[in-house]
Write a protein that holds these residues in place. Structure first.
Motif, short mmCIF file in Angstrom:
data_model
loop_
_atom_site.label_atom_id
_atom_site.label_comp_id
_atom_site.label_asym_id
_atom_site.label_seq_id
_atom_site.Cartn_x
_atom_site.Cartn_y
_atom_site.Cartn_z
N UNK A 28 76.54 -24.88 4.16
CA UNK A 28 76.13 -23.48 4.28
C UNK A 28 74.63 -23.33 4.25
N UNK A 29 74.13 -22.43 5.08
CA UNK A 29 72.75 -21.98 5.06
C UNK A 29 72.75 -20.68 4.27
N UNK A 30 71.97 -20.64 3.21
CA UNK A 30 71.92 -19.47 2.35
C UNK A 30 70.53 -18.85 2.44
N UNK A 31 70.48 -17.56 2.68
CA UNK A 31 69.22 -16.84 2.65
C UNK A 31 69.52 -15.43 2.17
N UNK A 32 68.49 -14.66 1.88
CA UNK A 32 68.75 -13.28 1.46
C UNK A 32 69.49 -12.48 2.53
N UNK A 33 69.32 -12.86 3.81
CA UNK A 33 69.92 -12.12 4.92
C UNK A 33 71.27 -12.65 5.35
N UNK A 34 71.57 -13.93 5.05
CA UNK A 34 72.79 -14.52 5.58
C UNK A 34 73.34 -15.63 4.71
N UNK A 35 74.62 -15.87 4.89
CA UNK A 35 75.35 -16.96 4.24
C UNK A 35 76.23 -17.52 5.36
N UNK A 36 75.76 -18.59 6.01
CA UNK A 36 76.38 -19.06 7.24
C UNK A 36 76.90 -20.49 7.09
N UNK A 37 78.13 -20.70 7.55
CA UNK A 37 78.71 -22.03 7.60
C UNK A 37 78.15 -22.73 8.84
N UNK A 38 77.30 -23.72 8.64
CA UNK A 38 76.64 -24.40 9.75
C UNK A 38 77.58 -25.30 10.55
N UNK A 39 78.79 -25.53 10.08
CA UNK A 39 79.76 -26.32 10.82
C UNK A 39 80.40 -25.51 11.95
N UNK A 40 80.29 -24.20 11.90
CA UNK A 40 80.80 -23.33 12.94
C UNK A 40 79.82 -23.32 14.11
#
Length: 87
Positions: A26-38
């Motif tokens: 996962x990439x975590x930032x104040x704006x997003x929480x994204x599964x980088x495997x997608x």
């Protein structure tokens, strides 16, 4: 873990390492929480990271749940001389 000063020219190599990971990353930032495997999330995060005007990405937080994946990411950072903080 947090990556610090990731050069933009290393982004392709970074995402190649992500593809090799067994579990979710996962990439975590104040704006997003994204599964980088997608694949879709991969393109969204790539575009977001590249849109910054600086030559390098100042700081991003990455979460990998599998120890093997953490080791892959740490090896990538060590080989590429990328600064990181294990928090």
């Amino acid at each position: 873990m947090k990556l610090v000063n990731l050069p933009k020219e290393k982004l392709d190599a970074f995402f190649e390492v992500i593809k090799k990971c067994k579990g979710n990353v996962y990439l975590i930032s104040p704006d997003m929480h994204i599964n980088l495997k997608s694949n879709l999330a991969h393109y969204i995060s790539f575009a977001s990271l590249c849109s910054a005007s600086a030559e390098e990405i100042e700081k991003i937080e990455i979460v990998a749940h599998e120890r093997e994946d953490v080791d892959l990411l740490i090896n990538f950072m060590m080989e590429g001389m990328i600064s990181w903080l294990d928090i």
